[in-house]
Design a protein around this motif. Sequence first.
Motif, PDB file in Angstrom:
ATOM      1  N   GLU A  49       0.847  -1.187   0.000  1.00 44.60           N
ATOM      2  CA  GLU A  49       0.000   0.000   0.000  1.00 44.60           C
ATOM      3  C   GLU A  49       0.882   1.236   0.000  1.00 44.60           C
ATOM      4  O   GLU A  49       1.802   1.350   0.820  1.00 44.60           O
ATOM      5  N   ILE A  50       0.631   2.156  -0.937  1.00 40.21           N
ATOM      6  CA  ILE A  50       1.409   3.387  -1.014  1.00 40.21           C
ATOM      7  C   ILE A  50       0.462   4.580  -0.932  1.00 40.21           C
ATOM      8  O   ILE A  50      -0.706   4.477  -1.307  1.00 40.21           O
ATOM      9  N   GLU A  51       0.969   5.673  -0.416  1.00 37.47           N
ATOM     10  CA  GLU A  51       0.186   6.908  -0.349  1.00 37.47           C
ATOM     11  C   GLU A  51       0.884   7.960  -1.190  1.00 37.47           C
ATOM     12  O   GLU A  51       2.039   8.324  -0.931  1.00 37.47           O
ATOM     13  N   VAL A  52       0.186   8.437  -2.196  1.00 34.99           N
ATOM     14  CA  VAL A  52       0.744   9.401  -3.144  1.00 34.99           C
ATOM     15  C   VAL A  52       0.332  10.808  -2.706  1.00 34.99           C
ATOM     16  O   VAL A  52      -0.864  11.076  -2.506  1.00 34.99           O
ATOM     17  N   PRO A  53       1.301  11.733  -2.556  1.00 28.89           N
ATOM     18  CA  PRO A  53       0.983  13.069  -2.039  1.00 28.89           C
ATOM     19  C   PRO A  53       0.332  14.002  -3.056  1.00 28.89           C
ATOM     20  O   PRO A  53      -0.318  14.971  -2.678  1.00 28.89           O
ATOM     21  N   GLN A  54       0.520  13.738  -4.359  1.00 25.20           N
ATOM     22  CA  GLN A  54      -0.054  14.636  -5.362  1.00 25.20           C
ATOM     23  C   GLN A  54      -0.378  13.868  -6.635  1.00 25.20           C
ATOM     24  O   GLN A  54       0.227  12.837  -6.938  1.00 25.20           O
ATOM     25  N   ASP A  55      -1.358  14.369  -7.390  1.00 22.41           N
ATOM     26  CA  ASP A  55      -1.704  13.767  -8.682  1.00 22.41           C
ATOM     27  C   ASP A  55      -0.532  13.940  -9.647  1.00 22.41           C
ATOM     28  O   ASP A  55       0.190  14.937  -9.595  1.00 22.41           O
ATOM     29  N   GLY A  56      -0.364  12.980 -10.538  1.00 16.60           N
ATOM     30  CA  GLY A  56       0.666  13.133 -11.562  1.00 16.60           C
ATOM     31  C   GLY A  56       1.147  11.806 -12.102  1.00 16.60           C
ATOM     32  O   GLY A  56       0.655  10.729 -11.729  1.00 16.60           O
ATOM     33  N   LEU A  57       2.110  11.884 -13.010  1.00 12.35           N
ATOM     34  CA  LEU A  57       2.716  10.704 -13.622  1.00 12.35           C
ATOM     35  C   LEU A  57       3.967  10.320 -12.835  1.00 12.35           C
ATOM     36  O   LEU A  57       4.818  11.168 -12.542  1.00 12.35           O
ATOM     37  N   TYR A  58       4.059   9.034 -12.489  1.00 15.76           N
ATOM     38  CA  TYR A  58       5.172   8.531 -11.687  1.00 15.76           C
ATOM     39  C   TYR A  58       5.827   7.353 -12.398  1.00 15.76           C
ATOM     40  O   TYR A  58       5.191   6.640 -13.176  1.00 15.76           O
ATOM     41  N   GLN A  59       7.109   7.156 -12.094  1.00 24.09           N
ATOM     42  CA  GLN A  59       7.776   5.936 -12.515  1.00 24.09           C
ATOM     43  C   GLN A  59       7.862   4.991 -11.314  1.00 24.09           C
ATOM     44  O   GLN A  59       7.871   5.439 -10.162  1.00 24.09           O
ATOM     45  N   ILE A  60       7.901   3.693 -11.586  1.00 27.22           N
ATOM     46  CA  ILE A  60       7.935   2.686 -10.523  1.00 27.22           C
ATOM     47  C   ILE A  60       9.158   1.800 -10.735  1.00 27.22           C
ATOM     48  O   ILE A  60       9.415   1.336 -11.855  1.00 27.22           O
ATOM     49  N   ALA A  61       9.895   1.577  -9.660  1.00 28.07           N
ATOM     50  CA  ALA A  61      11.100   0.752  -9.737  1.00 28.07           C
ATOM     51  C   ALA A  61      11.133  -0.217  -8.558  1.00 28.07           C
ATOM     52  O   ALA A  61      10.582   0.065  -7.487  1.00 28.07           O
TER      53      ALA A  61
END
Length: 643
Positions: free
Chosen positions: A311-323
Amino acid sequence: MNARIRKYLIWSIVIVVLLAVWKLTPAERGSIPTVAAGQDFTAIISTDDTNSYEQYVEQYASAARPDRTIRVEGEDYIEVSGGEFVIADGYEGLDGKAVLTPDKGTIDWKVNVEEPGLYHIRIHYFPIEGKSAAIERSFAINHEIPFAGAELLIFDRIWDNREAELRRDDRGNDLRPRQVENPRWSIAPFRDSEWFYEDPYAFYFEQGEQVISLTALREPMAIDYIELYQEDDIPSYEELQALYEEQGLKPADKQLILIQGEHASSKSSPTLYPISDRSSPAVVPYDVSKIRMNAIGGINWKLPGQWIEWEIEVPQDGLYQIAFKRKQNMLRGVYATRSLQIDGKYPFAEMKRIRYPYDSDYVMDVLGGEEPYLFYLQQGKHRLRMTVALGELAPLLKTIESSILELNEMYRKILMITSNNPDPFRDYQLPKRIPDMTEVFAEQAEIIQSVADYLEEVTGERSDKVASLINMVVQLKDMADNPDTVAKRLDTFKVNVGGLGTWLLTIREQPLSFDYLVVASPDQELPDANATFWDKSVHEMGALISSYTEDYDSIGNVEQTERSVTVWITTGRDQAQVLKSLIDETFTPETNISISLRLVPPNILLPATLAGEGPDVAMQIGEDVPVNFAMRSAAADLPKFAD
């Protein structure tokens, strides 16, 4: 005199021949009469697989896929048999009624299909407490199982660490958290239990009123509803990227979220617990001498269908990369495959098959490689699930499975003629009696060679993983070219076919370890997965010094109470950790007796006891040890104890 001798010799030969025939097995006796050339054994032995899912889908290939959803409420069943079925209202927080189904029996529902065609099926279920195994059901339409795969459908239970934070013993070592079931209402499609097919099963329904049935094979479950539906089309990343641009979505700014792998929120199996990895000082968290639960997966996370969720909590809307910082050091010559779902859905088609090639050390793997994929995440909490998948290996495994069936059939045909122990001096005329033998050998050699070539091409090397395939190819080609030698090589042929079966089982296992995962905006530099030369040097020196100062034999807490018992265990550290966990959680609190548990080699127990340095209790010892003690008058007669 000569006539009598001649008569005696004739009768002796007749008796020897009769005895030889009488001692033959039925198969050998059956092979004595001459068989006409061209006789076909297919009528005797058949591997017709008309009940497979491939045949089923091919049969209805032209059928429509109606774009509609048909829901059947669990409590609206029409008939039950073989068990106690109960309707419950508001069960485990559900808004509405559900039917509680036991671990045996059959339940039927009526479903009204307005448009005939192929439908996927999903179920909204809750795993009722049982024996902690996965839930198993078989599915039927109008009281008939549509294809072989529908005989076994598996629905996962959900597991989690019992404690939110890792505990430590009084020596500063992390204790492996106990796994407990954390059930919740879940939606799962009906899919292949072996994961040979990436997509859920498609079932054909005629127009009108149909009856669907679930038969319990193992474990109870609560059912809210069952739906006939159509899976959404999953776009490719290229299509999704165009959609991003059309909607004006922008990358997030200055964000880097790091989640430790061992902090997974849920798993599909209690064996997917945090593990300790001391192979590198770059693993986080790290200690040169203490045990740290700093990774997850490994050899325990290898079977298709097993999943781990974070489970992750994202602080802002947007495009992210995942590693992912991962290590795949067990499959040289093959790659491990995983699929990624975010909030229960594949973001795009490429996430169904994520390859992780062999590497002896941890690697920072960015999804997408040199041109990282970007994932649109809205502010708030999200669930990332990584599932063991077969990916491109699935058709290869199905191909080899088909080859094994074909070769086993040919082996049985040959065995019917030659028996288990072929006569090396006899010509069985196998090419005449089994006309398609050489053709089958040549064809299967070509098929198996193509699988080996593909594995070499995608991995860039020839490894032990293709050795069984190459051995089989070499023998098949040689037997096709020299069919007269087949009878003499039957034992080797059987061993090689068995080796193919072993290959089929082992190649499905795809272990993979995760240290941590990173969700970051494209402008952030990802952490380095490798330790520097200086870090490695300090680690090796510290480990050397710790080997003289650290007590690696004692397991768990060593604090003594007024009453204490010394226990030696001779198996592995994992078993000792489990035993010590049970002791600390139940035995010591209830009895106020502390246990000093030590891990020792099995061969020192007897010498230590004779020297007066032995333990109070020794567990999991070999069967020969009590005999050795008894021979030295060191065995106690248990019936003489009052308790």
